[in-house]
Design a protein around this motif. Structure first.
Motif, PDB file in Angstrom:
ATOM      1  N   UNK A   8       2.312  39.514  14.693  1.00 35.53           N
ATOM      2  CA  UNK A   8       2.112  38.314  15.496  1.00 35.53           C
ATOM      3  C   UNK A   8       3.358  37.447  15.552  1.00 35.53           C
ATOM      4  N   UNK A   9       4.202  37.541  14.536  1.00 41.21           N
ATOM      5  CA  UNK A   9       5.331  36.622  14.452  1.00 41.21           C
ATOM      6  C   UNK A   9       6.262  36.655  15.658  1.00 41.21           C
ATOM      7  N   UNK A  50      -4.278  32.904  22.854  1.00 39.49           N
ATOM      8  CA  UNK A  50      -5.418  33.495  22.168  1.00 39.49           C
ATOM      9  C   UNK A  50      -5.745  34.871  22.742  1.00 39.49           C
ATOM     10  N   UNK A  51      -5.755  34.951  24.068  1.00 37.33           N
ATOM     11  CA  UNK A  51      -6.033  36.235  24.711  1.00 37.33           C
ATOM     12  C   UNK A  51      -5.006  37.280  24.313  1.00 37.33           C
ATOM     13  N   UNK A  52      -3.749  36.882  24.345  1.00 39.17           N
ATOM     14  CA  UNK A  52      -2.684  37.810  23.975  1.00 39.17           C
ATOM     15  C   UNK A  52      -2.838  38.277  22.530  1.00 39.17           C
ATOM     16  N   UNK A  56      -3.438  42.056  21.110  1.00 36.39           N
ATOM     17  CA  UNK A  56      -2.578  42.737  20.144  1.00 36.39           C
ATOM     18  C   UNK A  56      -3.358  43.273  18.963  1.00 36.39           C
ATOM     19  N   UNK A  57      -4.329  42.471  18.518  1.00 32.10           N
ATOM     20  CA  UNK A  57      -5.151  42.917  17.395  1.00 32.10           C
ATOM     21  C   UNK A  57      -5.923  44.175  17.785  1.00 32.10           C
ATOM     22  N   UNK A  58      -6.496  44.147  18.985  1.00 34.09           N
ATOM     23  CA  UNK A  58      -7.245  45.290  19.478  1.00 34.09           C
ATOM     24  C   UNK A  58      -6.353  46.528  19.581  1.00 34.09           C
TER      25      UNK A  58
ATOM     26  N   UNK B  83       5.057  46.579  13.740  1.00 33.09           N
ATOM     27  CA  UNK B  83       5.905  45.389  13.684  1.00 33.09           C
ATOM     28  C   UNK B  83       7.311  45.712  14.166  1.00 33.09           C
ATOM     29  N   UNK B  84       7.840  46.871  13.758  1.00 33.71           N
ATOM     30  CA  UNK B  84       9.173  47.281  14.219  1.00 33.71           C
ATOM     31  C   UNK B  84       9.213  47.383  15.734  1.00 33.71           C
ATOM     32  N   UNK B  85       8.233  48.103  16.278  1.00 33.58           N
ATOM     33  CA  UNK B  85       8.211  48.300  17.727  1.00 33.58           C
ATOM     34  C   UNK B  85       8.028  46.976  18.457  1.00 33.58           C
ATOM     35  N   UNK B  86       7.210  46.124  17.918  1.00 29.67           N
ATOM     36  CA  UNK B  86       6.973  44.806  18.505  1.00 29.67           C
ATOM     37  C   UNK B  86       8.243  43.985  18.555  1.00 29.67           C
TER      38      UNK B  86
END
Lengths: 115, 93
Positions: A8-9, A50-52, A56-58, B83-86
Motif C-alpha cells: 500500500x505504501x 478506498x476503492x483502489x 489491490x487487496x483483492x 511489493x517489488x512489482x508495485x
C-alpha cells in the motif's frame, strides 16, 4: 511489515500528492483514469483511494491463491517451501502481474469490453 | 499502525492522515479475517477426508500444521514480490 502494508505504501505516496491542496498540476492516479484534473474534491479522492486499496487487496489475495494452487504440492510433505516451489512462486507472481498489466491496458485503451 | 506506513502520508493534514490510517486498519482487519477463513477451508479440504472418527487423526493434524505454515510462508513471499512489482510500477509512471 505485513504484506498488505508493504504494497500500500507506494500507492499512498501518490495519493498523498493528489490530496495536497497546494498542487497546481493534474494528479496521477494509479488506475486507468488518466483524465483526472486538479479539481477533484477531497471526498472523491478518499472514495477513490478506498476503492483502489480494496482492488489491490483483492488482487493480492487472488494472486496468492492462484500461485499457491499452481505451485505448491498438496501432499504437504514438509512445512517449508522447497527451491522449486520458491522459483515457481516468483515466476508465477511475475507472470500474473504481466497479465494484469496487459488486461489493464486493453481495458483502458478499448474503453468497453467487446460484445 | 506501522510507522513506515504513515511516512507515505506525511504531506497530508492531520485529519486526512487519521482517516487514511483508519481506512487502512479497517482493510487490514478485514483482510486478515478473510485470510483466516480461507486458510482453514483450504487446509481442511486438502488434509481431511476421513470421517470415521470425530477427532482429527495424528496424520491429519500434521498435514494441517504443514499446510498452514506453508501457506503463510508462501503468502509472505508473494507479498515481497508484490511489493517489488508495485514499487517498480509506481516509479515507472
Amino acid at each position: 511489515m505485513e504484506p498488505v502494508e508493504m504494497f500500500l505504501l507506494p500507492f499512498l505516496l501518490v495519493l498523498a500528492e493528489s490530496l495536497n491542496p497546494n498542487r497546481g498540476k493534474s494528479c496521477k492516479v494509479p488506475m486507468a483514469a488518466p483524465n483526472i484534473s486538479a479539481g477533484i474534491d477531497k471526498e472523491q479522492a478518499f472514495g477513490m483511494a478506498e476503492t483502489e486499496m480494496e482492488y489491490r487487496v483483492e488482487l493480492f489475495n487472488r494472486l496468492g491463491q492462484t500461485c499457491f494452487n499452481k505451485c505448491v504440492d498438496k501432499r504437504y510433505k514438509e512445512a517449508e517451501l522447497n527451491m522449486g516451489e520458491n522459483s515457481c512462486i516468483d515466476r508465477c507472481v511475475s507472470k500474473y502481474w504481466q497479465v494484469n498489466s496487459m488486461i489493464g491496458q486493453m481495458l483502458s485503451a478499448g474503453g468497453q469490453p467487446p460484445i | 499502525m506501522d510507522k513506515n506506513m504513515l511516512a507515505g502520508l506525511e504531506g497530508l493534514p492531520e485529519e486526512d492522515k487519521n482517516r487514511m490510517s483508519a481506512m487502512i486498519d479497517h482493510l487490514q482487519l478485514r483482510d486478515s479475517l478473510r485470510m483466516y477463513n480461507s486458510l482453514v477451508e483450504r487446509c481442511f479440504n486438502d488434509c481431511v477426508d476421513n470421517f470415521t472418527r470425530k477427532t482429527l487423526q495424528k496424520q491429519e493434524e500434521t498435514c494441517v500444521a504443514r499446510c498452514a505454515e506453508k501457506f503463510l510462508k508462501h503468502s509472505m513471499r508473494v507479498g515481497l514480490r508484490f511489493a517489488e512489482l508495485n514499487s517498480q510500477a509506481a516509479t515507472q509512471d
